[in-house]
Design a protein around this motif. Sequence first.
Motif, mmCIF file in Angstrom:
data_model
loop_
_atom_site.group_PDB
_atom_site.id
_atom_site.type_symbol
_atom_site.label_atom_id
_atom_site.label_comp_id
_atom_site.label_asym_id
_atom_site.label_seq_id
_atom_site.Cartn_x
_atom_site.Cartn_y
_atom_site.Cartn_z
ATOM 1 N N ALA A 82 0.856 -1.195 0.000
ATOM 2 C CA ALA A 82 0.000 0.000 0.000
ATOM 3 C C ALA A 82 0.889 1.240 0.000
ATOM 4 C CB ALA A 82 -0.900 0.004 1.227
ATOM 5 N N LEU A 83 0.529 2.192 -0.829
ATOM 6 C CA LEU A 83 1.257 3.453 -0.869
ATOM 7 C C LEU A 83 0.674 4.405 0.164
ATOM 8 C CD1 LEU A 83 1.455 3.953 -4.722
ATOM 9 C CD2 LEU A 83 3.247 3.114 -3.213
ATOM 10 N N LYS A 84 1.538 5.173 0.786
ATOM 11 C CA LYS A 84 1.050 6.186 1.716
ATOM 12 C C LYS A 84 1.796 7.479 1.480
ATOM 13 C CE LYS A 84 3.736 5.980 5.914
ATOM 14 N NZ LYS A 84 3.694 5.819 7.332
ATOM 15 N N GLN A 85 1.189 8.547 1.870
ATOM 16 C CA GLN A 85 1.797 9.858 1.688
ATOM 17 C C GLN A 85 2.885 10.049 2.737
ATOM 18 O OE1 GLN A 85 -0.948 13.070 1.979
ATOM 19 N NE2 GLN A 85 0.557 14.612 1.453
ATOM 20 N N LEU A 86 4.106 10.322 2.282
ATOM 21 C CA LEU A 86 5.224 10.514 3.202
ATOM 22 C C LEU A 86 5.553 11.986 3.414
ATOM 23 C CD1 LEU A 86 7.564 7.700 1.860
ATOM 24 C CD2 LEU A 86 6.121 7.640 3.884
ATOM 25 N N GLY A 87 4.938 12.853 2.643
ATOM 26 C CA GLY A 87 5.255 14.279 2.715
ATOM 27 C C GLY A 87 4.739 14.941 3.973
ATOM 28 N N PHE A 88 5.281 16.096 4.263
ATOM 29 C CA PHE A 88 4.865 16.907 5.403
ATOM 30 C C PHE A 88 4.724 18.332 4.913
ATOM 31 C CE2 PHE A 88 5.773 19.596 9.108
ATOM 32 C CZ PHE A 88 4.879 19.076 10.013
ATOM 33 N N GLU A 89 3.566 18.913 5.110
ATOM 34 C CA GLU A 89 3.345 20.301 4.699
ATOM 35 C C GLU A 89 3.088 21.143 5.922
ATOM 36 O OE1 GLU A 89 0.897 21.196 1.460
ATOM 37 O OE2 GLU A 89 1.421 19.390 0.339
ATOM 38 N N SER A 90 3.660 22.344 5.925
ATOM 39 C CA SER A 90 3.453 23.225 7.069
ATOM 40 C C SER A 90 3.432 24.681 6.605
ATOM 41 C CB SER A 90 4.563 23.036 8.112
ATOM 42 O OG SER A 90 5.807 23.427 7.573
ATOM 43 N N ALA A 91 2.954 25.535 7.466
ATOM 44 C CA ALA A 91 2.935 26.975 7.217
ATOM 45 C C ALA A 91 3.381 27.679 8.493
ATOM 46 C CB ALA A 91 1.538 27.441 6.820
ATOM 47 N N SER A 92 4.123 28.752 8.323
ATOM 48 C CA SER A 92 4.533 29.562 9.469
ATOM 49 C C SER A 92 3.584 30.750 9.599
ATOM 50 C CB SER A 92 5.963 30.060 9.286
ATOM 51 O OG SER A 92 6.856 28.978 9.282
ATOM 52 N N VAL A 93 3.153 31.018 10.805
ATOM 53 C CA VAL A 93 2.218 32.114 11.078
ATOM 54 C C VAL A 93 2.903 33.086 12.033
ATOM 55 C CG1 VAL A 93 -0.054 32.719 11.957
ATOM 56 C CG2 VAL A 93 0.282 30.514 10.847
ATOM 57 N N PHE A 94 2.986 34.350 11.639
ATOM 58 C CA PHE A 94 3.575 35.391 12.471
ATOM 59 C C PHE A 94 2.486 36.415 12.783
ATOM 60 C CE2 PHE A 94 6.883 33.688 9.769
ATOM 61 C CZ PHE A 94 7.916 33.459 10.667
ATOM 62 N N GLY A 95 2.373 36.811 14.029
ATOM 63 C CA GLY A 95 1.359 37.776 14.417
ATOM 64 C C GLY A 95 1.890 38.791 15.414
ATOM 65 N N SER A 96 1.380 40.015 15.329
ATOM 66 C CA SER A 96 1.745 41.089 16.253
ATOM 67 C C SER A 96 0.486 41.820 16.695
ATOM 68 C CB SER A 96 2.682 42.091 15.583
ATOM 69 O OG SER A 96 3.872 41.467 15.201
ATOM 70 N N VAL A 97 0.495 42.291 17.959
ATOM 71 C CA VAL A 97 -0.653 42.987 18.524
ATOM 72 C C VAL A 97 -0.170 44.227 19.261
ATOM 73 C CG1 VAL A 97 -2.556 42.822 20.175
ATOM 74 C CG2 VAL A 97 -1.929 40.844 18.806
ATOM 75 N N CYS A 98 -0.867 45.335 19.060
ATOM 76 C CA CYS A 98 -0.617 46.559 19.815
ATOM 77 C C CYS A 98 -1.891 46.870 20.590
ATOM 78 C CB CYS A 98 -0.270 47.709 18.890
ATOM 79 S SG CYS A 98 0.026 49.265 19.757
ATOM 80 N N PRO A 99 -1.953 46.498 21.895
ATOM 81 C CA PRO A 99 -3.168 46.730 22.660
ATOM 82 C C PRO A 99 -3.518 48.217 22.841
ATOM 83 C CG PRO A 99 -1.562 45.452 23.942
ATOM 84 C CD PRO A 99 -0.923 45.831 22.655
ATOM 85 N N GLY A 100 -2.523 49.065 22.882
ATOM 86 C CA GLY A 100 -2.762 50.498 23.074
ATOM 87 C C GLY A 100 -3.556 51.124 21.944
ATOM 88 N N LYS A 101 -3.321 50.688 20.716
ATOM 89 C CA LYS A 101 -4.027 51.218 19.539
ATOM 90 C C LYS A 101 -5.127 50.288 19.060
ATOM 91 C CE LYS A 101 -1.654 54.837 17.701
ATOM 92 N NZ LYS A 101 -2.099 55.885 16.843
ATOM 93 N N GLY A 102 -5.213 49.075 19.623
ATOM 94 C CA GLY A 102 -6.211 48.107 19.172
ATOM 95 C C GLY A 102 -5.909 47.587 17.783
ATOM 96 N N MET A 103 -4.634 47.456 17.444
ATOM 97 C CA MET A 103 -4.224 47.017 16.118
ATOM 98 C C MET A 103 -3.614 45.619 16.193
ATOM 99 S SD MET A 103 -2.439 50.582 14.857
ATOM 100 C CE MET A 103 -1.509 49.777 13.625
ATOM 101 N N ALA A 104 -3.746 44.884 15.086
ATOM 102 C CA ALA A 104 -3.121 43.557 14.981
ATOM 103 C C ALA A 104 -2.706 43.338 13.531
ATOM 104 C CB ALA A 104 -4.095 42.474 15.416
ATOM 105 N N GLU A 105 -1.604 42.627 13.349
ATOM 106 C CA GLU A 105 -1.094 42.300 12.021
ATOM 107 C C GLU A 105 -0.728 40.825 12.007
ATOM 108 O OE1 GLU A 105 -0.738 44.283 9.307
ATOM 109 O OE2 GLU A 105 -1.576 45.986 10.357
ATOM 110 N N GLY A 106 -0.842 40.184 10.855
ATOM 111 C CA GLY A 106 -0.459 38.791 10.738
ATOM 112 C C GLY A 106 0.053 38.470 9.342
ATOM 113 N N ILE A 107 1.004 37.535 9.291
ATOM 114 C CA ILE A 107 1.578 37.075 8.020
ATOM 115 C C ILE A 107 1.588 35.553 8.061
ATOM 116 C CG2 ILE A 107 3.626 37.025 6.566
ATOM 117 C CD1 ILE A 107 4.460 39.673 7.806
ATOM 118 N N VAL A 108 1.121 34.910 6.990
ATOM 119 C CA VAL A 108 1.183 33.453 6.871
ATOM 120 C C VAL A 108 2.209 33.116 5.816
ATOM 121 C CG1 VAL A 108 -0.072 31.351 6.300
ATOM 122 C CG2 VAL A 108 -1.203 33.182 7.546
#
Length: 69
Positions: free
Chosen positions: A43-69
């Motif tokens: 039987a064949l099986k998938q050996l690969g591994f896929e991932s994504a990096s998620v970066f996030g920043s928050v400024c509570p003083g201004k109520g702002m948030a940014e994110g990059i995937v």
Amino acid sequence: MPEAVGDKAVGKRLLVWFQDEARVGQQGTTTRLWAPKEIRPRALKQLGFESASVFGSVCPGKGMAEGIV
């Protein structure tokens, strides 16, 4: 706090940002299949591994948030 930011920042507003990062992914599991007891089929099986990096920043003083995937 003046010693932490230096003389140029005394009396000015300071924005504080908090940052975090994570890696999320999916990895295949062991392959299983039905077969008669005496037979071991290939039987064949998938050996690969896929991932994504998620970066996030928050400024509570201004109520702002940014994110990059």
